[in-house]
Design an enzyme around this catalytic site. Structure first.
Site, short mmCIF file in Angstrom:
data_model
loop_
_atom_site.label_atom_id
_atom_site.label_comp_id
_atom_site.label_asym_id
_atom_site.label_seq_id
_atom_site.Cartn_x
_atom_site.Cartn_y
_atom_site.Cartn_z
CB SER A 114 -0.91 0.02 1.23
OG SER A 114 -1.92 -0.94 1.10
CG HIS A 129 -3.87 -8.13 4.71
ND1 HIS A 129 -2.74 -8.71 4.20
CD2 HIS A 129 -3.87 -6.86 4.25
CE1 HIS A 129 -2.07 -7.84 3.47
NE2 HIS A 129 -2.74 -6.71 3.48
O1 LIG Z 1 0.57 -3.70 7.21
C1 LIG Z 1 -0.29 -4.43 6.73
O2 LIG Z 1 -1.49 -4.39 6.93
C2 LIG Z 1 0.22 -5.43 5.75
O3 LIG Z 1 1.38 -6.00 6.22
C3 LIG Z 1 0.54 -4.65 4.49
O4 LIG Z 1 -0.60 -4.16 3.99
P1 LIG Z 1 -0.60 -2.78 3.20
O5 LIG Z 1 0.71 -2.63 2.47
O6 LIG Z 1 -1.77 -2.97 2.24
O7 LIG Z 1 -0.83 -1.72 4.20
MN LIG Z 2 -2.89 -1.71 -0.28
MN LIG Z 3 -2.37 -5.03 2.41
#
Ligand SMILES: O=C(O)[C@H](O)COP(=O)(O)O
Ligand SMILES: [Mn+2]
Ligand SMILES: [Mn+2]
Length: 521
Positions: A78, A411
């Site tokens: 993200s 997730h």
């Molecule tokens: O931090 C999280 O939730 C995951 O490890 C990574 O998710 P994101 O890159 O979508 O925030």
């Molecule tokens: Mn993301």
């Molecule tokens: Mn993620």
């Protein structure tokens, strides 16, 4: 970090917009893969997204690896996804910069690291390495730990304690034992290092502000206060139920004493290269350690309140969409649930916390820490309502919203819940497109990286397990034209770097001077 407002619009005024402007929807975790049993998106009923991705305004763009500034073959995430969407160019991400400094020997020659190791070696003090122990490459990579162990040994540090944070979110759940074994093997190869504590990322990497989770993680690492275990892998036998929730456990010696508590004159090095989930722990530890005088360092730069010296600094991400909108006096409203609020503000702006006069931020807050598996709709109706409110204003050139469900529910690794999340997301996209038609606006939809399109994956032992992590798959990119303003066929072969130039083109503006991406129209 950015300022937060409630469900109402933030402060700020001024900045008219040429034409009705548009709406950018980032569908978090929206990757593309052929239909199949592990593809929650193809299993879900998504009539709106199916129709939109079959139009001339639709294509696939790259959102992982070198296309966005990550090491080759690395899944997207993200942070880099929203940074590149905003920057209009690939940005060397922290994980790539660390890898490059390892390969060139720059990390081993780092003056701060060498000076710290020399002091520890001379004083017989310990180095504490704290980080996520997996090769998920979202927050950390065990290969970085390997290099740090090698450097510590070469610099004569005789006591190195590893405070292992177990994953189960960026990699399949149930793999923590294999990663702990790998970490112990790396230490044996380096000739220095022992695991002193084992804590699940649910405690150590909380970013929801639940400071009790952070506190118990910090006490285990700093004071050796936690469930005593004779061997690190015994920590996985506890009641946590998953790698994410391994209860804070402390390796103890023959007399039951913690083997690796932090003492006066020691040093801590955080080995995560990503800040957003470890900064809460880092700040807590810095405030908890005194009166012990402990040097605290981080592998990459963190957005902490405490001033923590990074070994590897960040690439410049200025000159992106936020700067261009400000330069043209175009007002934008940024909208997201808490999980992705920083992404549509701070990260989209190039890790720049400055809230510009022509910018408004709307955080949709949830009560408590919701169980996303049980409630895959999250707060979508409130996000959609905020988008409609902003889109209805003539002074708003651009609405940027993140629909978090596909990634956040993805997730959990629960395919059924993720199918429901995709269905709710489809309904939300239909509602936003209806808003756009009513307000004469175009809509640009794009994923920031893949996730829900792959919900199972063989583990290190070859056994297929539920997989809630990200992917290297391309992501859909769709332009829905404003009523009466057709856009024609979008160009294929693009990347996330082409999003900002496309948005600026739709707003009747040229790409920013430092943008290497090009409009896909
Ligand atoms: O931090 C999280 O939730 C995951 O490890 C990574 O998710 P994101 O890159 O979508 O925030
Ligand atoms: Mn993301
Ligand atoms: Mn993620």
């Amino acid at each position: 970090m950015s300022t937060a407002t409630g469900d109402t619009e933030g402060a700020g005024g001024g900045g008219g917009a040429g034409g009705a402007g548009g709406i950018v929807l980032v569908l978090d975790g929206w990757g593309h893969a052929p239909p199949g049993p592990g593809n929650a998106l193809s299993l879900a009923s998504t009539p709106t997204l199916d129709a939109l991705t079959s139009t001339a305004g639709a294509t696939l763009v790259q959102a992982s690896g070198e296309a966005v500034g990550l090491p080759a073959g690395t899944v997207g995430n993200s942070e880099i996804g929203h940074m590149v969407i905003g920057a209009g160019r690939p940005l060397p991400y922290d994980s790539l910069l660390v890898q490059q400094e390892i390969e060139t020997g720059a990390l081993a020659a780092n003056a701060v690291l060498r000076r710290t190791c020399a002091r520890l070696s001379a004083g017989g003090r310990a180095l504490h390495l704290i980080g996520l122990c997996s090769d998920g490459q979202i927050h950390a990579h065990v290969d970085h730990l390997r290099e740090l162990l090698r450097i510590a040994a070469a610099e004569g540090v005789r006591a190195v304690w590893i405070h292992a944070i177990t994953d189960g979110r960026d990699v399949a759940d149930g793999t923590a034992a294999a990663y702990l074994e790998r970490v112990e093997k790396l230490a044996a190869e380096a000739g220095v290092g022992r695991v002193a504590s084992v804590v699940g990322r649910g405690y150590a990497l909380d970013k929801s502000g639940d400071l009790e989770l952070t506190r118990v993680a910090a006490l285990a690492m700093a004071d050796g206060a936690g469930t005593g275990v004779a061997h690190p892998r015994d920590a996985l036998e506890g009641p946590g139920g998953s790698d994410v929730w391994v209860r804070p456990s402390v390796v103890t010696g023959a007399a039951g004493e913690p083997v690796g508590a932090m003492g006066d004159g020691d040093a801590v090095l955080f080995t995560n290269f990503r800040s957003d989930r470890i900064q809460q722990l880092a700040d807590h530890l810095v405030s908890h350690l005194p009166p012990r005088d402990v040097t605290v360092l981080s592998l990459a730069r963190y957005d902490t309140r405490a001033a923590i010296t990074p070994l590897v600094d960040r690439a410049d991400a200025s000159g992106g969409l936020a700067d261009e909108l400000e330069r043209h006096g175009l007002r934008s409203v940024r909208i997201a649930e808490s999980e992705k609020f920083e992404h549509v503000t701070y990260y989209l702006n190039g890790r720049d916390a400055r809230v510009r006069e022509v910018e408004e931020h709307v955080r949709i807050t949830a009560d408590g820490s919701p169980d996303h598996r049980a409630a895959p709709r999250m707060n979508l109706p409130r996000v959609v309502a905020a988008v409609a409110k902003a889109a209805g204003r003539a002074d708003v050139a651009l609405v940027v919203a993140n629909l978090a469900n596909i990634d956040v529910v993805g997730h959990t690794g629960d395919a059924e819940a993720t199918v429901a999340a995709a269905r709710y997301t489809d309904e939300a996209v239909e509602a936003v497109c209806a808003t756009a038609r009513r307000s004469g606006r175009w809509v640009l939809l794009v994923g920031d990286h893949g996730n829900a399109e792959q919900m199972s994956k063989p583990g290190a032992d070859g056994v297929a397990r539920p997989y809630g992590g990200h992917t290297v798959n391309p992501v859909p990119f769709v332009v829905v034209p404003a009523p009466g303003r057709p856009v024609g066929q979008v160009r294929a072969g693009g990347t996330l770097a082409d999003v900002a130039p496309t948005v600026l083109a739709l707003l009747g503006r040229p790409p920013g001077a430092v943008m290497t991406g090009r409009a896909l129209l």
